[in-house]
Design a protein around this motif. Structure first.
Motif, mmCIF file in Angstrom:
data_model
loop_
_atom_site.group_PDB
_atom_site.id
_atom_site.type_symbol
_atom_site.label_atom_id
_atom_site.label_comp_id
_atom_site.label_asym_id
_atom_site.label_seq_id
_atom_site.Cartn_x
_atom_site.Cartn_y
_atom_site.Cartn_z
ATOM 1 N N CYS A 1 3.912 23.105 -2.081
ATOM 2 C CA CYS A 1 2.529 22.897 -2.153
ATOM 3 C C CYS A 1 1.893 23.921 -1.572
ATOM 4 C CB CYS A 1 1.994 21.433 -1.681
ATOM 5 S SG CYS A 1 1.905 21.506 0.418
ATOM 6 N N ASN A 2 0.516 23.881 -1.793
ATOM 7 C CA ASN A 2 -0.470 24.882 -1.294
ATOM 8 C C ASN A 2 -1.317 24.135 -0.331
ATOM 9 O OD1 ASN A 2 -1.777 27.541 -0.945
ATOM 10 N ND2 ASN A 2 -3.398 26.983 -2.345
ATOM 11 N N GLY A 3 -0.650 23.413 0.635
ATOM 12 C CA GLY A 3 -1.453 22.471 1.282
ATOM 13 C C GLY A 3 -1.576 21.322 0.502
ATOM 14 N N PHE A 4 -2.184 20.192 1.248
ATOM 15 C CA PHE A 4 -2.161 19.017 0.649
ATOM 16 C C PHE A 4 -3.271 17.832 1.148
ATOM 17 C CE2 PHE A 4 0.914 17.797 3.749
ATOM 18 C CZ PHE A 4 0.660 16.519 3.904
ATOM 19 N N ARG A 5 -3.721 17.077 0.520
ATOM 20 C CA ARG A 5 -4.806 16.041 1.093
ATOM 21 C C ARG A 5 -3.958 14.849 0.559
ATOM 22 N NH1 ARG A 5 -7.578 14.299 -3.385
ATOM 23 N NH2 ARG A 5 -7.516 15.285 -5.348
ATOM 24 N N THR A 6 -4.313 13.724 1.403
ATOM 25 C CA THR A 6 -3.612 12.468 1.171
ATOM 26 C C THR A 6 -4.742 11.398 0.630
ATOM 27 O OG1 THR A 6 -4.129 11.562 3.261
ATOM 28 C CG2 THR A 6 -1.977 12.635 2.839
ATOM 29 N N ARG A 7 -4.384 10.550 -0.329
ATOM 30 C CA ARG A 7 -5.102 9.588 -0.780
ATOM 31 C C ARG A 7 -4.414 8.153 -0.545
ATOM 32 N NH1 ARG A 7 -6.694 10.431 -6.865
ATOM 33 N NH2 ARG A 7 -4.234 10.673 -6.745
ATOM 34 N N MET B 1 0.743 -1.233 -0.093
ATOM 35 C CA MET B 1 -0.173 -0.011 0.176
ATOM 36 C C MET B 1 0.876 1.250 -0.079
ATOM 37 S SD MET B 1 -3.351 -0.847 0.774
ATOM 38 C CE MET B 1 -3.929 0.642 0.985
ATOM 39 N N SER B 2 0.287 2.204 -0.498
ATOM 40 C CA SER B 2 0.998 3.668 -0.393
ATOM 41 C C SER B 2 0.025 4.933 -0.183
ATOM 42 C CB SER B 2 1.703 3.909 -1.815
ATOM 43 O OG SER B 2 0.669 4.028 -2.913
ATOM 44 N N VAL B 3 0.636 5.691 -0.046
ATOM 45 C CA VAL B 3 -0.181 7.308 0.177
ATOM 46 C C VAL B 3 0.450 8.102 -0.803
ATOM 47 C CG1 VAL B 3 1.562 8.128 2.090
ATOM 48 C CG2 VAL B 3 -0.960 8.830 1.936
ATOM 49 N N GLU B 4 -0.555 8.777 -1.269
ATOM 50 C CA GLU B 4 -0.293 9.697 -2.169
ATOM 51 C C GLU B 4 -0.575 11.244 -1.621
ATOM 52 O OE1 GLU B 4 0.507 9.884 -5.838
ATOM 53 O OE2 GLU B 4 0.995 7.784 -5.310
ATOM 54 N N LEU B 5 0.174 12.214 -1.748
ATOM 55 C CA LEU B 5 0.287 13.515 -1.166
ATOM 56 C C LEU B 5 -0.158 14.304 -2.471
ATOM 57 C CD1 LEU B 5 3.571 13.922 1.030
ATOM 58 C CD2 LEU B 5 1.117 13.060 1.770
ATOM 59 N N ILE B 6 -1.180 14.858 -2.526
ATOM 60 C CA ILE B 6 -1.892 15.804 -3.638
ATOM 61 C C ILE B 6 -2.029 17.301 -3.099
ATOM 62 C CG2 ILE B 6 -3.507 15.853 -5.090
ATOM 63 C CD1 ILE B 6 -4.180 12.882 -4.083
ATOM 64 N N ASP B 7 -1.015 18.227 -3.897
ATOM 65 C CA ASP B 7 -1.428 19.461 -3.873
ATOM 66 C C ASP B 7 -2.734 19.990 -3.851
ATOM 67 O OD1 ASP B 7 -0.921 22.313 -3.806
ATOM 68 O OD2 ASP B 7 0.030 22.301 -5.569
ATOM 69 N N LYS B 8 -3.123 20.912 -2.986
ATOM 70 C CA LYS B 8 -4.553 21.428 -2.979
ATOM 71 C C LYS B 8 -4.957 22.496 -4.265
ATOM 72 C CE LYS B 8 -5.760 21.109 1.740
ATOM 73 N NZ LYS B 8 -6.273 21.720 3.037
ATOM 74 N N ARG B 9 -4.164 22.725 -4.968
ATOM 75 C CA ARG B 9 -4.408 23.669 -5.872
ATOM 76 C C ARG B 9 -5.070 23.088 -7.087
ATOM 77 N NH1 ARG B 9 1.178 24.397 -5.467
ATOM 78 N NH2 ARG B 9 1.714 26.736 -4.808
ATOM 79 N N ARG B 10 -6.036 24.015 -7.892
ATOM 80 C CA ARG B 10 -6.831 23.127 -8.977
ATOM 81 C C ARG B 10 -5.984 22.418 -9.729
ATOM 82 N NH1 ARG B 10 -10.204 28.401 -10.565
ATOM 83 N NH2 ARG B 10 -8.438 29.447 -9.407
ATOM 84 N N ALA B 11 -6.325 21.373 -10.443
ATOM 85 C CA ALA B 11 -5.741 20.280 -11.256
ATOM 86 C C ALA B 11 -4.606 21.161 -12.190
ATOM 87 C CB ALA B 11 -6.592 19.611 -12.267
ATOM 88 N N GLY B 12 -5.009 21.940 -13.093
ATOM 89 C CA GLY B 12 -4.016 22.720 -14.143
ATOM 90 C C GLY B 12 -2.893 23.427 -13.317
ATOM 91 N N GLU B 13 -2.912 23.914 -12.141
ATOM 92 C CA GLU B 13 -2.142 24.410 -11.370
ATOM 93 C C GLU B 13 -1.123 23.783 -10.394
ATOM 94 O OE1 GLU B 13 -4.338 27.426 -9.655
ATOM 95 O OE2 GLU B 13 -5.211 28.267 -11.599
ATOM 96 N N ARG B 14 -1.620 22.608 -9.944
ATOM 97 C CA ARG B 14 -1.058 21.892 -8.868
ATOM 98 C C ARG B 14 0.406 21.414 -9.175
ATOM 99 N NH1 ARG B 14 -5.275 17.198 -9.231
ATOM 100 N NH2 ARG B 14 -6.436 18.709 -7.935
ATOM 101 N N ILE B 15 1.204 21.226 -8.238
ATOM 102 C CA ILE B 15 2.528 20.608 -8.457
ATOM 103 C C ILE B 15 2.178 19.041 -8.346
ATOM 104 C CG2 ILE B 15 3.840 22.393 -7.296
ATOM 105 C CD1 ILE B 15 4.123 20.843 -4.833
ATOM 106 N N ARG B 16 3.379 18.346 -8.753
ATOM 107 C CA ARG B 16 3.231 17.089 -8.999
ATOM 108 C C ARG B 16 2.778 16.048 -7.762
ATOM 109 N NH1 ARG B 16 7.544 13.391 -12.335
ATOM 110 N NH2 ARG B 16 6.225 11.362 -12.441
ATOM 111 N N ASP B 17 2.206 15.131 -7.867
ATOM 112 C CA ASP B 17 1.691 14.441 -6.422
ATOM 113 C C ASP B 17 3.157 13.559 -6.171
ATOM 114 O OD1 ASP B 17 -0.861 15.140 -7.192
ATOM 115 O OD2 ASP B 17 -1.263 13.073 -7.533
ATOM 116 N N LEU B 18 3.175 13.462 -4.958
ATOM 117 C CA LEU B 18 4.201 12.500 -4.112
ATOM 118 C C LEU B 18 3.574 11.315 -3.713
ATOM 119 C CD1 LEU B 18 7.049 12.599 -3.534
ATOM 120 C CD2 LEU B 18 6.611 13.560 -1.330
#
Length: 99
Positions: free
Chosen positions: A93-99, A1-18
């Motif tokens: 990032c502009n904050g992030f959410r995980t998935r 299993m893994s966790v994705e860190l996703i920038d909170k910006r809109r899809a076209g503006e966000r930095i790459r997920d980690l």
């Protein structure tokens, strides 16, 4: 299993997920002081982290020495690269959410 860190910006503006393996992420959550910033339970429950907290997380990670087995066994060069990727993400990032 893994966790994705996703920038909170809109899809076209966000930095790459980690993406991080669970074990790697759980060791980051165990860093002293992290509990004051975010939920550090070893689960894959989603997190919502503000930009300010992400920057504070980066400050906690900066002086931290990853333990053996953090990423790819005991390869210290890879540990340093992964730590740098994580800090770069948290600072950019502009904050992030995980998935």
């Amino acid at each position: 299993m893994s966790v994705e860190l996703i920038d909170k910006r809109r899809a076209g503006e966000r930095i790459r997920d980690l993406g991080l393996p669970n074990g790697t992420w759980f060791k980051v959550l165990a860093i002293t002081g992290m509990k004051k910033l975010i939920d550090t339970q070893n689960t894959n429950d989603p997190l919502q982290v503000t930009a300010a907290k992400a920057k504070k997380m980066a400050a906690l990670i900066e002086p931290w020495t990853p333990p053996d087995g953090w990423v790819n066994g005991n390869d210290r060069e890879w540990h340093a690269k992964m730590k740098a990727y994580l800090i770069e993400f948290l600072l950019g990032c502009n904050g992030f959410r995980t998935r």
